[in-house]
Motif scaffolding. Structure first.
Motif, PDB file in Angstrom:
ATOM      1  N   HIS A  75      -8.821   4.785  -0.685  1.00 42.56           N
ATOM      2  CA  HIS A  75      -8.659   4.498   0.649  1.00 42.56           C
ATOM      3  C   HIS A  75      -9.305   3.306   1.292  1.00 42.56           C
ATOM      4  O   HIS A  75      -9.420   3.162   2.312  1.00 42.56           O
ATOM      5  N   ALA A  76      -9.289   2.480   0.271  1.00 41.89           N
ATOM      6  CA  ALA A  76     -10.029   1.010   0.485  1.00 41.89           C
ATOM      7  C   ALA A  76      -9.294   0.479   1.429  1.00 41.89           C
ATOM      8  O   ALA A  76      -8.086   0.186   1.335  1.00 41.89           O
ATOM      9  N   ARG A  77      -9.658  -0.218   2.639  1.00 44.66           N
ATOM     10  CA  ARG A  77      -8.992  -1.092   3.541  1.00 44.66           C
ATOM     11  C   ARG A  77      -9.742  -2.283   3.729  1.00 44.66           C
ATOM     12  O   ARG A  77     -10.964  -2.373   3.521  1.00 44.66           O
ATOM     13  N   GLY A  78      -9.205  -3.225   4.687  1.00 41.84           N
ATOM     14  CA  GLY A  78      -9.975  -4.461   5.166  1.00 41.84           C
ATOM     15  C   GLY A  78     -10.308  -5.136   4.155  1.00 41.84           C
ATOM     16  O   GLY A  78      -9.683  -5.435   2.937  1.00 41.84           O
ATOM     17  N   ALA A  79     -11.684  -5.697   4.236  1.00 42.80           N
ATOM     18  CA  ALA A  79     -12.451  -6.465   3.330  1.00 42.80           C
ATOM     19  C   ALA A  79     -12.380  -6.057   2.114  1.00 42.80           C
ATOM     20  O   ALA A  79     -12.327  -6.728   1.098  1.00 42.80           O
ATOM     21  N   ARG A  80     -12.709  -4.826   1.724  1.00 44.00           N
ATOM     22  CA  ARG A  80     -13.004  -4.187   0.490  1.00 44.00           C
ATOM     23  C   ARG A  80     -11.376  -4.482  -0.235  1.00 44.00           C
ATOM     24  O   ARG A  80     -11.396  -4.771  -1.489  1.00 44.00           O
ATOM     25  N   ARG A  81     -10.427  -3.986   0.584  1.00 37.13           N
ATOM     26  CA  ARG A  81      -8.935  -4.020  -0.072  1.00 37.13           C
ATOM     27  C   ARG A  81      -8.637  -5.329  -0.591  1.00 37.13           C
ATOM     28  O   ARG A  81      -8.068  -5.762  -1.510  1.00 37.13           O
ATOM     29  N   ARG A  82      -9.009  -6.665   0.399  1.00 37.40           N
ATOM     30  CA  ARG A  82      -8.717  -7.950  -0.059  1.00 37.40           C
ATOM     31  C   ARG A  82      -9.653  -8.310  -1.263  1.00 37.40           C
ATOM     32  O   ARG A  82      -9.113  -9.039  -1.940  1.00 37.40           O
ATOM     33  N   ALA A  83     -10.864  -7.714  -1.217  1.00 34.66           N
ATOM     34  CA  ALA A  83     -11.783  -8.085  -2.393  1.00 34.66           C
ATOM     35  C   ALA A  83     -10.872  -7.593  -3.787  1.00 34.66           C
ATOM     36  O   ALA A  83     -10.886  -8.309  -4.697  1.00 34.66           O
ATOM     37  N   LEU A  84     -10.416  -6.555  -3.715  1.00 36.02           N
ATOM     38  CA  LEU A  84      -9.589  -5.977  -4.768  1.00 36.02           C
ATOM     39  C   LEU A  84      -8.380  -6.736  -5.376  1.00 36.02           C
ATOM     40  O   LEU A  84      -8.369  -6.586  -6.429  1.00 36.02           O
ATOM     41  N   ALA A  85      -8.002  -7.402  -4.314  1.00 35.19           N
ATOM     42  CA  ALA A  85      -6.849  -8.288  -4.900  1.00 35.19           C
ATOM     43  C   ALA A  85      -7.346  -9.312  -5.943  1.00 35.19           C
ATOM     44  O   ALA A  85      -6.256  -9.886  -6.641  1.00 35.19           O
ATOM     45  N   ALA A  86      -8.453  -9.455  -6.184  1.00 29.56           N
ATOM     46  CA  ALA A  86      -8.948 -10.531  -6.997  1.00 29.56           C
ATOM     47  C   ALA A  86      -8.841  -9.662  -8.462  1.00 29.56           C
ATOM     48  O   ALA A  86      -8.390 -10.318  -9.512  1.00 29.56           O
ATOM     49  N   ASP A  87      -8.681  -8.402  -8.618  1.00 27.94           N
ATOM     50  CA  ASP A  87      -8.775  -7.593  -9.736  1.00 27.94           C
ATOM     51  C   ASP A  87      -7.467  -6.862  -9.932  1.00 27.94           C
ATOM     52  O   ASP A  87      -7.047  -6.424 -11.062  1.00 27.94           O
ATOM     53  N   VAL A  88      -6.839  -6.550  -8.885  1.00 26.20           N
ATOM     54  CA  VAL A  88      -5.606  -5.742  -9.061  1.00 26.20           C
ATOM     55  C   VAL A  88      -4.307  -6.425  -8.214  1.00 26.20           C
ATOM     56  O   VAL A  88      -4.302  -7.008  -7.080  1.00 26.20           O
ATOM     57  N   GLN A  89      -3.397  -6.876  -9.101  1.00 29.66           N
ATOM     58  CA  GLN A  89      -2.310  -7.675  -8.781  1.00 29.66           C
ATOM     59  C   GLN A  89      -0.908  -6.856  -8.855  1.00 29.66           C
ATOM     60  O   GLN A  89      -0.641  -5.907  -9.669  1.00 29.66           O
ATOM     61  N   VAL A  90       0.296  -7.716  -8.425  1.00 27.42           N
ATOM     62  CA  VAL A  90       1.384  -7.010  -8.645  1.00 27.42           C
ATOM     63  C   VAL A  90       2.551  -8.052  -9.047  1.00 27.42           C
ATOM     64  O   VAL A  90       2.450  -9.070  -8.614  1.00 27.42           O
ATOM     65  N   VAL A  91       3.325  -7.531  -9.726  1.00 23.68           N
ATOM     66  CA  VAL A  91       4.701  -8.404  -9.931  1.00 23.68           C
ATOM     67  C   VAL A  91       5.791  -7.627  -9.831  1.00 23.68           C
ATOM     68  O   VAL A  91       5.919  -6.290 -10.265  1.00 23.68           O
TER      69      VAL A  91
END
Ligand code: ADP
Ligand code: MG
Length: 280
Positions: A75-91
């Protein structure tokens, strides 16, 4: 033993609520190791994209857990979710819809970096490195998405996913919109990038032939459940579950006679008790 990079445990996703609610995932569990490609196969509507979206924090999770590198991110949201974008990406599948037509390729690739606070000079260097990795000329940076073919656009989307050096990429049908020759070159690119960077893939596809080439392990999804998981060769060539066999037969082959036979076998499996086609 090291913990898996991604761990999905007993995940339930429900769209809507109550009488109008629809349960798209019925307690799905899977793991992906660092550097591994896990294929997720299943017919249209079986819940593959929903699982990918849940990992990206974009699906309504009712219960269960998603852990990344040991940390719960369900349920990560906000700043934590944005930080996760460095590690988890999508195509995504659609190489036409996923790139902003008004931005140059250079800006599309630099944007995730500058948004994360990377300086323009360093960003420019990283963009050049990414173009090289996906085999596009440096001059592509000055051009716009409309100037590229579907396959080239998918290279750009892959470069964008890689630019922050993620550890996991959710690939949702990334070659399904491409012709067979282009599919093959993009699959080779995915394989090469994984070998060079150690990135993990959750590789969603409805095509077992594609998955066989790239995935170490394969999970077969049917109506929101995983019905079989195993070694890529074994699941795609000699599936244990009748539904996986049906998928195998649905995968197109070049020989028209063999293709007709497969179609007949595929139809026959519709009649296996307990294995019905998804209602549409
Ligand atoms: P797949 O990627 O395997 O084709 P999806 O995960 O897209 O399957 O969809 C699984 C099921 O969930 C389908 O029945 C689909 O109609 C339903 N579904 C997907 N997204 C939504 C949504 N936003 N709202 C309601 N139902 C949805
Ligand atoms: Mg899908």
């Amino acid at each position: 033993m090291t913990a898996p990079l991604l761990q999905v445990e007993d995940l339930v996703v429900e769209y809507g609520r109550g009488r109008h609610g629809f349960r798209a995932l019925h307690g799905v569990s899977l793991e992906i190791a660092s550097g591994e490609c896990l294929g997720l196969v299943g017919e249209s509507g079986s819940g593959k994209s929903t699982l990918g979206k849940a990992v990206l924090g974009l699906a309504p999770v009712a219960s269960g857990a998603i852990r990344f590198d040991g940390e719960e991110i369900t349920h990560a949201r906000g700043a934590r979710r944005r930080a996760l974008a460095a590690d988890v990406q999508v195509v995504f599948q659609d190489p036409y819809g996923s790139l902003d037509p008004a931005m140059t390729i250079g800006d599309i690739l630099a944007e995730p970096l500058t948004a994360a606070g990377v300086g323009t000079r360093e960003a420019r260097g990283r963009v050049a490195e990414m173009l090289d990795r996906v085999r596009l000329p440096l001059t592509a940076a000055e051009r716009y998405p409309s100037e590229f073919s579907g396959g080239q656009r998918q290279r750009i989307a892959i470069a964008r996913a890689l630019v922050r050096r993620p550890r996991l990429i959710v690939c949702d049908e990334p070659v399904s919109a491409l012709d067979l020759t282009t599919q093959a070159t993009i699959i080779d690119l995915f394989i090469e990038l994984q070998r060079d960077t150690g990135v993990s893939y959750l590789f969603v596809s409805h095509d077992l032939g594609v998955v066989r080439r790239i995935c170490h392990r394969v999970a077969v999804m049917y109506r929101g459940e995983i019905v079989e998981t195993g070694d890529g060769e074994q699941v795609t060539r000699a599936p244990a579950h009748p539904y996986s066999e049906r998928l195998r037969l649905a995968s197109p082959v070049a020989d028209p006679a063999l293709q007709r036979q497969r179609r007949q076998d595929w139809l026959a499996i519709r009649e296996v008790p307990g294995v019905t086609a998804p209602v549409r």
